[in-house]
Design a protein around this motif. Sequence first.
Motif, PDB file in Angstrom:
ATOM      1  N   SER A   1      15.730  23.009   9.104  1.00  5.82           N
ATOM      2  CA  SER A   1      16.904  22.255   8.672  1.00  5.82           C
ATOM      3  C   SER A   1      17.023  20.971   9.490  1.00  5.82           C
ATOM      4  N   LYS A   2      17.718  20.005   8.927  1.00  5.05           N
ATOM      5  CA  LYS A   2      17.910  18.741   9.630  1.00  5.05           C
ATOM      6  C   LYS A   2      18.608  18.970  10.972  1.00  5.05           C
ATOM      7  N   GLU A   3      19.554  19.911  10.996  1.00  3.39           N
ATOM      8  CA  GLU A   3      20.330  20.154  12.201  1.00  3.39           C
ATOM      9  C   GLU A   3      19.484  20.740  13.331  1.00  3.39           C
ATOM     10  N   GLU A   4      18.366  21.366  12.986  1.00  3.93           N
ATOM     11  CA  GLU A   4      17.507  21.959  14.012  1.00  3.93           C
ATOM     12  C   GLU A   4      16.660  20.918  14.744  1.00  3.93           C
ATOM     13  N   ILE A   5      16.453  19.768  14.137  1.00  6.06           N
ATOM     14  CA  ILE A   5      15.583  18.751  14.740  1.00  6.06           C
ATOM     15  C   ILE A   5      16.294  18.071  15.902  1.00  6.06           C
ATOM     16  N   LEU A   6      15.649  18.114  17.063  1.00  6.90           N
ATOM     17  CA  LEU A   6      16.187  17.475  18.261  1.00  6.90           C
ATOM     18  C   LEU A   6      15.686  16.050  18.417  1.00  6.90           C
ATOM     19  N   SER A   7      14.409  15.835  18.100  1.00  7.46           N
ATOM     20  CA  SER A   7      13.806  14.514  18.262  1.00  7.46           C
ATOM     21  C   SER A   7      12.562  14.437  17.392  1.00  7.46           C
ATOM     22  N   SER A   8      12.034  13.236  17.258  1.00  2.00           N
ATOM     23  CA  SER A   8      10.820  13.056  16.455  1.00  2.00           C
ATOM     24  C   SER A   8      10.012  11.885  16.995  1.00  2.00           C
ATOM     25  N   GLU A   9       8.715  11.933  16.736  1.00  2.00           N
ATOM     26  CA  GLU A   9       7.792  10.847  17.062  1.00  2.00           C
ATOM     27  C   GLU A   9       6.845  10.739  15.875  1.00  2.00           C
TER      28      GLU A   9
ATOM     29  N   VAL B   1       7.576  22.317  19.497  1.00  2.00           N
ATOM     30  CA  VAL B   1       7.007  21.070  18.974  1.00  2.00           C
ATOM     31  C   VAL B   1       6.214  21.398  17.711  1.00  2.00           C
ATOM     32  N   ILE B   2       6.515  20.693  16.613  1.00  2.00           N
ATOM     33  CA  ILE B   2       5.894  20.979  15.321  1.00  2.00           C
ATOM     34  C   ILE B   2       5.189  19.730  14.799  1.00  2.00           C
ATOM     35  N   PRO B   3       3.875  19.782  14.552  1.00  2.00           N
ATOM     36  CA  PRO B   3       3.218  18.684  13.841  1.00  2.00           C
ATOM     37  C   PRO B   3       3.733  18.631  12.402  1.00  2.00           C
ATOM     38  N   VAL B   4       3.935  17.442  11.886  1.00  2.52           N
ATOM     39  CA  VAL B   4       4.481  17.308  10.537  1.00  2.52           C
ATOM     40  C   VAL B   4       3.812  16.142   9.822  1.00  2.52           C
ATOM     41  N   THR B   5       3.457  16.350   8.560  1.00  2.00           N
ATOM     42  CA  THR B   5       2.921  15.293   7.707  1.00  2.00           C
ATOM     43  C   THR B   5       3.590  15.388   6.343  1.00  2.00           C
TER      44      THR B   5
ATOM     45  N   ARG C   1       0.850  -1.199   0.000  1.00  2.62           N
ATOM     46  CA  ARG C   1       0.000   0.000   0.000  1.00  2.62           C
ATOM     47  C   ARG C   1       0.885   1.249   0.000  1.00  2.62           C
ATOM     48  N   PRO C   2       0.417   2.334  -0.617  1.00  5.86           N
ATOM     49  CA  PRO C   2       1.181   3.584  -0.538  1.00  5.86           C
ATOM     50  C   PRO C   2       1.142   4.138   0.880  1.00  5.86           C
ATOM     51  N   LEU C   3       2.316   4.455   1.427  1.00  9.97           N
ATOM     52  CA  LEU C   3       2.432   4.908   2.805  1.00  9.97           C
ATOM     53  C   LEU C   3       3.219   6.202   2.851  1.00  9.97           C
ATOM     54  N   SER C   4       3.057   6.922   3.958  1.00 11.78           N
ATOM     55  CA  SER C   4       3.888   8.094   4.201  1.00 11.78           C
ATOM     56  C   SER C   4       4.045   8.288   5.703  1.00 11.78           C
ATOM     57  N   LEU C   5       4.524   9.471   6.120  1.00 12.47           N
ATOM     58  CA  LEU C   5       4.898   9.722   7.493  1.00 12.47           C
ATOM     59  C   LEU C   5       4.100  10.892   8.082  1.00 12.47           C
ATOM     60  N   SER C   6       3.728  10.768   9.344  1.00 13.57           N
ATOM     61  CA  SER C   6       3.033  11.849  10.036  1.00 13.57           C
ATOM     62  C   SER C   6       3.336  11.752  11.527  1.00 13.57           C
ATOM     63  N   GLY C   7       3.459  12.908  12.174  1.00 14.04           N
ATOM     64  CA  GLY C   7       3.724  12.902  13.611  1.00 14.04           C
ATOM     65  C   GLY C   7       4.199  14.238  14.114  1.00 14.04           C
ATOM     66  N   LEU C   8       5.217  14.211  14.977  1.00 15.95           N
ATOM     67  CA  LEU C   8       5.734  15.416  15.613  1.00 15.95           C
ATOM     68  C   LEU C   8       7.253  15.439  15.530  1.00 15.95           C
ATOM     69  N   VAL C   9       7.808  16.649  15.390  1.00 19.29           N
ATOM     70  CA  VAL C   9       9.248  16.843  15.551  1.00 19.29           C
ATOM     71  C   VAL C   9       9.465  17.980  16.531  1.00 19.29           C
ATOM     72  N   THR C  10      10.568  17.949  17.231  1.00 16.99           N
ATOM     73  CA  THR C  10      10.936  19.062  18.112  1.00 16.99           C
ATOM     74  C   THR C  10      12.171  19.741  17.534  1.00 16.99           C
ATOM     75  N   VAL C  11      12.190  21.067  17.637  1.00 16.53           N
ATOM     76  CA  VAL C  11      13.328  21.843  17.136  1.00 16.53           C
ATOM     77  C   VAL C  11      13.740  22.862  18.194  1.00 16.53           C
ATOM     78  N   ARG C  12      15.004  23.244  18.146  1.00 18.40           N
ATOM     79  CA  ARG C  12      15.522  24.264  19.048  1.00 18.40           C
ATOM     80  C   ARG C  12      15.457  25.620  18.351  1.00 18.40           C
ATOM     81  N   ASN C  13      14.863  26.596  19.018  1.00 22.19           N
ATOM     82  CA  ASN C  13      14.888  27.954  18.493  1.00 22.19           C
ATOM     83  C   ASN C  13      15.298  28.919  19.600  1.00 22.19           C
ATOM     84  N   GLU C  14      15.207  30.216  19.328  1.00 24.22           N
ATOM     85  CA  GLU C  14      15.675  31.211  20.293  1.00 24.22           C
ATOM     86  C   GLU C  14      14.873  31.198  21.586  1.00 24.22           C
ATOM     87  N   GLU C  15      13.609  30.751  21.509  1.00 19.18           N
ATOM     88  CA  GLU C  15      12.739  30.771  22.679  1.00 19.18           C
ATOM     89  C   GLU C  15      12.803  29.486  23.490  1.00 19.18           C
TER      90      GLU C  15
END
Length: 436
Positions: A193-201, A135-139, A117-131
């Motif tokens: 950017s890839k470097e900004e991502i701390l973790s993902s679910e 947490v960012i929802p991503v699909t 079946r055609p599949l893809s990815l959806s969930g959450l990533v965390t990134v570091r910013n100035e504040e």
Amino acid sequence: MKDIESLFSFISASPAAPGAVAETVRRLREAGYAPLYESGTWNLTAGGKYYTTRGLTSVIAFRLPEDKPTGAMIWASHSDSPTFQVGVAPATRKDAAYTRVSVEKYGGMLAASWFDRPLSLSGLVTVRNEEGIRVIPVTVDRDLLVIPSLAIHMNRTANEDATYRISVDMQPLFGDETAPGVEEVLAEAAGVSKEEILSSEVWLYVREEPRVLGAHGEYILSPRLDDLMCAWGGLAGLLEAKSTSAVQVFALFDHEEVGSSTYQGAASDFLSATLSRVTECLRMTEDEKGRFYACSLLASADNAHAIHPNHPEKADPLYAPRMNGGVVIKHNASRRYVTDAVSEALFREICRCAEVPTQDYRNHPDIPGGSTLGCLSNSQVSIRAVDIGMAQLAMHSACETAGSKDATYVRQAAAAFFGTALSLTETEEGTTLTLA
């Protein structure tokens, strides 16, 4: 078809729990519901409409009456579905001429239904910013992966009693040996950017769209009907219902498929803490709180098993719901479902007044069934509760089948449920419950 179209758009916008909550919030905001934050101060007004989220994967919405509430009518469903969770970075493995994604099982899925079946990815990533940490929802909104089945020529017993090893058979194909890592794809979808991502679910989701089928269009085939069908129905009913003397509460919990014992699951304090803050903001006394909970009712809404056309022996013949037969009331002597005689009578009467048909389900006496979030929620908020759902086939498959008429029935039942208030009179002679 209006209900079907609304249900299908809800499912398509809900590839995973974060998407289901985001779509719920979008519809709530369109209907005038205002956000509240668990970390903020709550100021509630009579007749106000509000929602609050936890972990971006659970949400509770509520509408207050114009006067001090007599009780609460609570509809609870869940936002998650059985799937595969992508491993933490690095999540890709390269071997031979392929790049695969490392996954592990989330919930009790029918594994074979995920092949080809055609599949893809959806969930959450965390990134570091100035504040701090955001947490960012991503699909990823494109066909991206596939779990290829092994050809019959290489597995002559494939059509016999098959077993699947998640670490071997169910690892999805991501690309050839030149494919990037999953982290790059997630970063692009999140706009960082890839470097900004701390973790993902992140989870896999099926890219197939919901559709109507059957000789007369009597069925719907869709991913994630369990439990987005009841979630959609509860939300639609809440937005349709008129105000009563009760607080109208819609709760959508995450992690039901893995036990609910999480920060935002039904076994958490999310519901009890929300109701406690509501009663505190309304300055209810302890005596008033006692009466409030005594006159409340919880509907644990999670889909039910329809009698299977090829395996009717798997159902108890006396309690075998059919698709398009209306709302299913679930019963279990060991209380894996919370329904009792009183809550059954109350819910059945609500449906009768709304002209919504009801039917009953019990597990086959020799085949133990699953449980729902009703008992878990009730361990946190002790009120009368009933377990209900809509009849479906292929529960926990990558694509499931339900009745097209039942989309209207679940919305009508939820609207009638929210449009009702419960009162209770207790004397030495007995107990009387009244629906208004």
